[in-house]
Motif scaffolding. Sequence first.
Motif, PDB file in Angstrom:
ATOM      1  N   ARG A   1       4.020  12.460   0.645  1.00  0.00           N
ATOM      2  CA  ARG A   1       2.836  11.616   0.528  1.00  0.00           C
ATOM      3  C   ARG A   1       2.923  10.790  -0.747  1.00  0.00           C
ATOM      4  O   ARG A   1       3.186  11.324  -1.824  1.00  0.00           O
ATOM      5  CB  ARG A   1       1.571  12.476   0.511  1.00  0.00           C
ATOM      6  CG  ARG A   1       0.304  11.645   0.463  1.00  0.00           C
ATOM      7  CD  ARG A   1      -0.933  12.518   0.549  1.00  0.00           C
ATOM      8  NE  ARG A   1      -2.146  11.722   0.495  1.00  0.00           N
ATOM      9  CZ  ARG A   1      -3.362  12.233   0.508  1.00  0.00           C
ATOM     10  NH1 ARG A   1      -3.528  13.536   0.563  1.00  0.00           N
ATOM     11  NH2 ARG A   1      -4.420  11.434   0.459  1.00  0.00           N
ATOM     12  N   LEU A   2       2.713   9.493  -0.612  1.00  0.00           N
ATOM     13  CA  LEU A   2       2.742   8.596  -1.763  1.00  0.00           C
ATOM     14  C   LEU A   2       1.335   8.210  -2.183  1.00  0.00           C
ATOM     15  O   LEU A   2       0.410   8.174  -1.361  1.00  0.00           O
ATOM     16  CB  LEU A   2       3.523   7.325  -1.441  1.00  0.00           C
ATOM     17  CG  LEU A   2       5.009   7.455  -1.117  1.00  0.00           C
ATOM     18  CD1 LEU A   2       5.651   6.076  -1.022  1.00  0.00           C
ATOM     19  CD2 LEU A   2       5.733   8.292  -2.154  1.00  0.00           C
ATOM     20  N   TYR A   3       1.188   7.902  -3.456  1.00  0.00           N
ATOM     21  CA  TYR A   3      -0.081   7.430  -4.002  1.00  0.00           C
ATOM     22  C   TYR A   3       0.126   6.030  -4.567  1.00  0.00           C
ATOM     23  O   TYR A   3       1.260   5.543  -4.677  1.00  0.00           O
ATOM     24  CB  TYR A   3      -0.578   8.389  -5.088  1.00  0.00           C
ATOM     25  CG  TYR A   3      -0.841   9.774  -4.559  1.00  0.00           C
ATOM     26  CD1 TYR A   3      -2.090  10.107  -4.008  1.00  0.00           C
ATOM     27  CD2 TYR A   3       0.156  10.746  -4.570  1.00  0.00           C
ATOM     28  CE1 TYR A   3      -2.329  11.370  -3.497  1.00  0.00           C
ATOM     29  CE2 TYR A   3      -0.075  12.008  -4.062  1.00  0.00           C
ATOM     30  CZ  TYR A   3      -1.321  12.320  -3.523  1.00  0.00           C
ATOM     31  OH  TYR A   3      -1.549  13.569  -3.007  1.00  0.00           O
TER      32      TYR A   3
ATOM     33  N   THR B   1       0.851  -1.195   0.000  1.00  0.00           N
ATOM     34  CA  THR B   1       0.000   0.000   0.000  1.00  0.00           C
ATOM     35  C   THR B   1       0.886   1.244   0.000  1.00  0.00           C
ATOM     36  O   THR B   1       2.060   1.174   0.396  1.00  0.00           O
ATOM     37  CB  THR B   1      -0.909   0.046   1.237  1.00  0.00           C
ATOM     38  OG1 THR B   1      -0.093   0.251   2.408  1.00  0.00           O
ATOM     39  CG2 THR B   1      -1.710  -1.250   1.390  1.00  0.00           C
ATOM     40  N   PRO B   2       0.343   2.377  -0.405  1.00  0.00           N
ATOM     41  CA  PRO B   2       1.140   3.608  -0.328  1.00  0.00           C
ATOM     42  C   PRO B   2       1.646   3.898   1.080  1.00  0.00           C
ATOM     43  O   PRO B   2       2.776   4.371   1.256  1.00  0.00           O
ATOM     44  CB  PRO B   2       0.165   4.675  -0.806  1.00  0.00           C
ATOM     45  CG  PRO B   2      -0.765   3.946  -1.725  1.00  0.00           C
ATOM     46  CD  PRO B   2      -0.937   2.584  -1.095  1.00  0.00           C
ATOM     47  N   ALA B   3       0.837   3.588   2.094  1.00  0.00           N
ATOM     48  CA  ALA B   3       1.243   3.878   3.476  1.00  0.00           C
ATOM     49  C   ALA B   3       2.428   3.031   3.903  1.00  0.00           C
ATOM     50  O   ALA B   3       3.388   3.538   4.505  1.00  0.00           O
ATOM     51  CB  ALA B   3       0.065   3.653   4.425  1.00  0.00           C
ATOM     52  N   THR B   4       2.392   1.732   3.603  1.00  0.00           N
ATOM     53  CA  THR B   4       3.507   0.881   4.003  1.00  0.00           C
ATOM     54  C   THR B   4       4.745   1.174   3.158  1.00  0.00           C
ATOM     55  O   THR B   4       5.874   1.111   3.651  1.00  0.00           O
ATOM     56  CB  THR B   4       3.137  -0.609   3.902  1.00  0.00           C
ATOM     57  OG1 THR B   4       2.727  -0.920   2.560  1.00  0.00           O
ATOM     58  CG2 THR B   4       2.010  -0.957   4.865  1.00  0.00           C
ATOM     59  N   ALA B   5       4.546   1.512   1.890  1.00  0.00           N
ATOM     60  CA  ALA B   5       5.684   1.865   1.035  1.00  0.00           C
ATOM     61  C   ALA B   5       6.354   3.136   1.549  1.00  0.00           C
ATOM     62  O   ALA B   5       7.586   3.234   1.608  1.00  0.00           O
ATOM     63  CB  ALA B   5       5.217   2.053  -0.405  1.00  0.00           C
ATOM     64  N   MET B   6       5.539   4.117   1.942  1.00  0.00           N
ATOM     65  CA  MET B   6       6.065   5.365   2.480  1.00  0.00           C
ATOM     66  C   MET B   6       6.851   5.092   3.769  1.00  0.00           C
ATOM     67  O   MET B   6       7.926   5.652   3.977  1.00  0.00           O
ATOM     68  CB  MET B   6       4.922   6.343   2.754  1.00  0.00           C
ATOM     69  CG  MET B   6       5.363   7.703   3.249  1.00  0.00           C
ATOM     70  SD  MET B   6       3.969   8.847   3.400  1.00  0.00           S
ATOM     71  CE  MET B   6       3.016   8.020   4.668  1.00  0.00           C
ATOM     72  N   HIS B   7       6.315   4.221   4.603  1.00  0.00           N
ATOM     73  CA  HIS B   7       6.990   3.875   5.855  1.00  0.00           C
ATOM     74  C   HIS B   7       8.356   3.253   5.568  1.00  0.00           C
ATOM     75  O   HIS B   7       9.355   3.613   6.205  1.00  0.00           O
ATOM     76  CB  HIS B   7       6.123   2.907   6.660  1.00  0.00           C
ATOM     77  CG  HIS B   7       6.768   2.413   7.917  1.00  0.00           C
ATOM     78  ND1 HIS B   7       6.709   3.107   9.098  1.00  0.00           N
ATOM     79  CD2 HIS B   7       7.509   1.303   8.164  1.00  0.00           C
ATOM     80  CE1 HIS B   7       7.386   2.441  10.022  1.00  0.00           C
ATOM     81  NE2 HIS B   7       7.877   1.345   9.483  1.00  0.00           N
ATOM     82  N   TRP B   8       8.411   2.326   4.602  1.00  0.00           N
ATOM     83  CA  TRP B   8       9.678   1.660   4.297  1.00  0.00           C
ATOM     84  C   TRP B   8      10.691   2.654   3.734  1.00  0.00           C
ATOM     85  O   TRP B   8      11.854   2.672   4.142  1.00  0.00           O
ATOM     86  CB  TRP B   8       9.465   0.508   3.317  1.00  0.00           C
ATOM     87  CG  TRP B   8      10.697  -0.319   3.154  1.00  0.00           C
ATOM     88  CD1 TRP B   8      11.084  -1.391   3.905  1.00  0.00           C
ATOM     89  CD2 TRP B   8      11.752  -0.105   2.193  1.00  0.00           C
ATOM     90  NE1 TRP B   8      12.309  -1.858   3.485  1.00  0.00           N
ATOM     91  CE2 TRP B   8      12.750  -1.087   2.433  1.00  0.00           C
ATOM     92  CE3 TRP B   8      11.951   0.820   1.171  1.00  0.00           C
ATOM     93  CZ2 TRP B   8      13.912  -1.175   1.678  1.00  0.00           C
ATOM     94  CZ3 TRP B   8      13.124   0.744   0.423  1.00  0.00           C
ATOM     95  CH2 TRP B   8      14.080  -0.243   0.673  1.00  0.00           C
TER      96      TRP B   8
END
Length: 202
Positions: free
Chosen positions: A65-67, A46-53
Amino acid sequence: MDDAPAPDPARPPLPPAPGADRYRSLDFADTAATLPAEQSYDLLATPATAMHWLAAHDLIAPDVRLYEVCAQRLRTLRTHVRALLAARADGTVPPEESLRAVNEALTAVPTAPLLTWGESRGPGRVRAHPTDRAVNHALATLASDTADLLTGSDADILAVCGSAPCDRFLLRTHGRRHWCSTRCGDRVRAARAYARRTATRP
């Protein structure tokens, strides 16, 4: 009722594989893996987990912010990086499209820090780029790290976890053993012990 906390989708169920502390590309390849008992995980799902990584690996600022399109680009590059690492570990020729994808990521943006000159601090180097190109820079950095891994001396100790069905990558640290974690090593040893016991039964 089970009150156990739900697993964190941004954290893998296994610790980083040997070598992940030296190569972000190795840890990037291991953001998705197949595990025993039909388990798997994907830290870029997901964008949220990708952003976290990405933020955890200092590849983007925490406020970027990622999409979904960004997460998809990361997952696509990961597929190609995994193909290249697998080819190197197996001694085979990688798909041409994977080489092309990594080279395109490498050349999409300048990866060298730019020279700046502040009135009080004088000259310095910064990785200045527009926020809307943050993912491009992350992809370029990961592609560059992949190229460094594949062309350096550590490429000779690159391996896939030897505890099937785990398919994480690692750098071998103890001779021929190539397990990505203690858990995978314990599973191999337990399977070998069981095989010995059953072989000696009358």
